[in-house]
Design a protein around this motif. Structure first.
Motif, PDB file in Angstrom:
ATOM      1  N   TYR A 108       4.457   9.486   6.038  1.00 38.71           N
ATOM      2  CA  TYR A 108       3.490   9.905   5.029  1.00 38.71           C
ATOM      3  C   TYR A 108       2.678  11.139   5.439  1.00 38.71           C
ATOM      4  N   CYS A 109       2.972  11.696   6.586  1.00 46.18           N
ATOM      5  CA  CYS A 109       2.231  12.867   7.080  1.00 46.18           C
ATOM      6  C   CYS A 109       3.223  13.932   7.534  1.00 46.18           C
ATOM      7  N   SER A 155       2.451  10.375   0.203  1.00 44.45           N
ATOM      8  CA  SER A 155       2.483  11.267   1.348  1.00 44.45           C
ATOM      9  C   SER A 155       1.492  12.409   1.195  1.00 44.45           C
ATOM     10  N   ASP A 169      -5.055   8.183   1.197  1.00 46.81           N
ATOM     11  CA  ASP A 169      -4.355   9.405   0.829  1.00 46.81           C
ATOM     12  C   ASP A 169      -5.040  10.639   1.409  1.00 46.81           C
ATOM     13  N   HIS A 172      -4.181  10.798   5.019  1.00 44.84           N
ATOM     14  CA  HIS A 172      -2.826  11.300   5.257  1.00 44.84           C
ATOM     15  C   HIS A 172      -2.793  12.827   5.247  1.00 44.84           C
ATOM     16  N   LEU A 187      -4.075   7.515  11.837  1.00 48.01           N
ATOM     17  CA  LEU A 187      -4.733   6.779  10.763  1.00 48.01           C
ATOM     18  C   LEU A 187      -5.385   5.520  11.326  1.00 48.01           C
ATOM     19  N   ASP A 234       0.578   6.561  10.384  1.00 47.53           N
ATOM     20  CA  ASP A 234       0.228   6.646   8.967  1.00 47.53           C
ATOM     21  C   ASP A 234       0.238   5.236   8.404  1.00 47.53           C
TER      22      ASP A 234
END
Length: 261
Positions: A108-109, A155, A169, A172, A187, A234
């Motif tokens: 997601y990053c 993402s 979000d 991220h 995270l 993440d």
């Protein structure tokens, strides 16, 4: 300050369902756990392990029909999170081995997509803490924080396109921007005192000046009251529950954070 956290999760499972939970805080640099309660209703056998990120995880098989998990903890946390304007960038060759993973792109990053954008946001700021502070300020002013707007992680690329999201979000995107500057970032999921509306919360930490510092683009200033329960690259690493089999029907989730002193 001392905080009492409480989370109650209720499910209705169609069949007996294996679960991996991440619901126990543990002591760290800025928190101390003084008391804990962990109830399963109905009771089932559970075992615990520590994952590769140091998180306390619980394994069990929930029975079919109604199943409730209740956790509570009294945790001493700092009144204000540490800040360190001017704290330097740490050269890659000097980073601890266990920090290196937080430099890499993750599900997601997608930090490999944000190098130029990160450089533009951080331009003119001293390498290290001040760059991350500039990223957090940019997020706070440019990305709309909309609590409850999404139950599914998205993402950093999608957050940047939407220009809005939940706390997870925004974190991220902040993480991807930091990693785009070769600053390790991770995270964190847990609780935040006085969060409105109250729910589980997510923020991010960046490694500068030889240690991790907290950044939260959804909150002004540097007030404390954070209770961490999970760290990871993440959202894929820090879900408070993962279930395996037919989709879980989560019938309720109640979170409270009360100040005790």
């Amino acid at each position: 300050m001392w905080l009492r956290t409480r989370c109650e999760l209720t499910f209705d499972f169609a069949v007996a369902t294996p679960l991996i939970l991440m619901l126990r805080p543990h002591g760290g640099a800025e928190q101390w756990v003084g008391r804990e309660e962990y109830r399963l209703e109905p009771y089932v056998h559970a075992c615990e392990f520590t994952d590769s990120y140091g998180n306390l995880c619980q394994r069990l098989t929930a029975p079919a029909d109604d199943f409730t998990i209740v956790t509570s903890a009294d945790v001493q946390v700092v009144e204000r999170v540490d800040t360190a304007p001017g704290a330097p960038f740490v050269d890659i060759e000097s980073l601890p081995d266990d920090v290196l993973i937080y430099l890499l792109p993750s599900r997601y990053c997608e930090s490999d997509r944000f190098g130029q954008m990160a450089a533009e946001i951080a331009a003119g700021h001293t390498l290290g803490y001040d760059q991350v502070a500039a990223i957090a300020a940019w997020l706070r002013h440019r990305i709309r924080y909309v609590p409850g707007s999404s139950d599914v992680p998205i993402s950093a690329v999608d957050v940047n396109l939407r220009q809005a999201g939940v706390c997870r979000d925004l974190s991220h995107l902040g993480i991807a921007l930091c990693r785009g500057l070769s600053i390790p970032a991770r995270l964190v999921v847990g609780y935040l005192h006085a969060l409105a509306p109250m729910d589980m919360h997510a923020w991010f930490e960046a490694y500068v000046g030889g240690r991790w510092y907290t950044f939260d683009a959804t909150q002004p200033g540097s007030a404390g009251g954070y209770v961490a329960i999970g760290y990871g690259r993440d959202a894929a690493d820090v879900a408070i529950f993962n279930q395996f089999g037919p989709p879980a029907n989560r019938t309720s989730q109640q979170v409270t954070v009360e100040r005790l002193d």
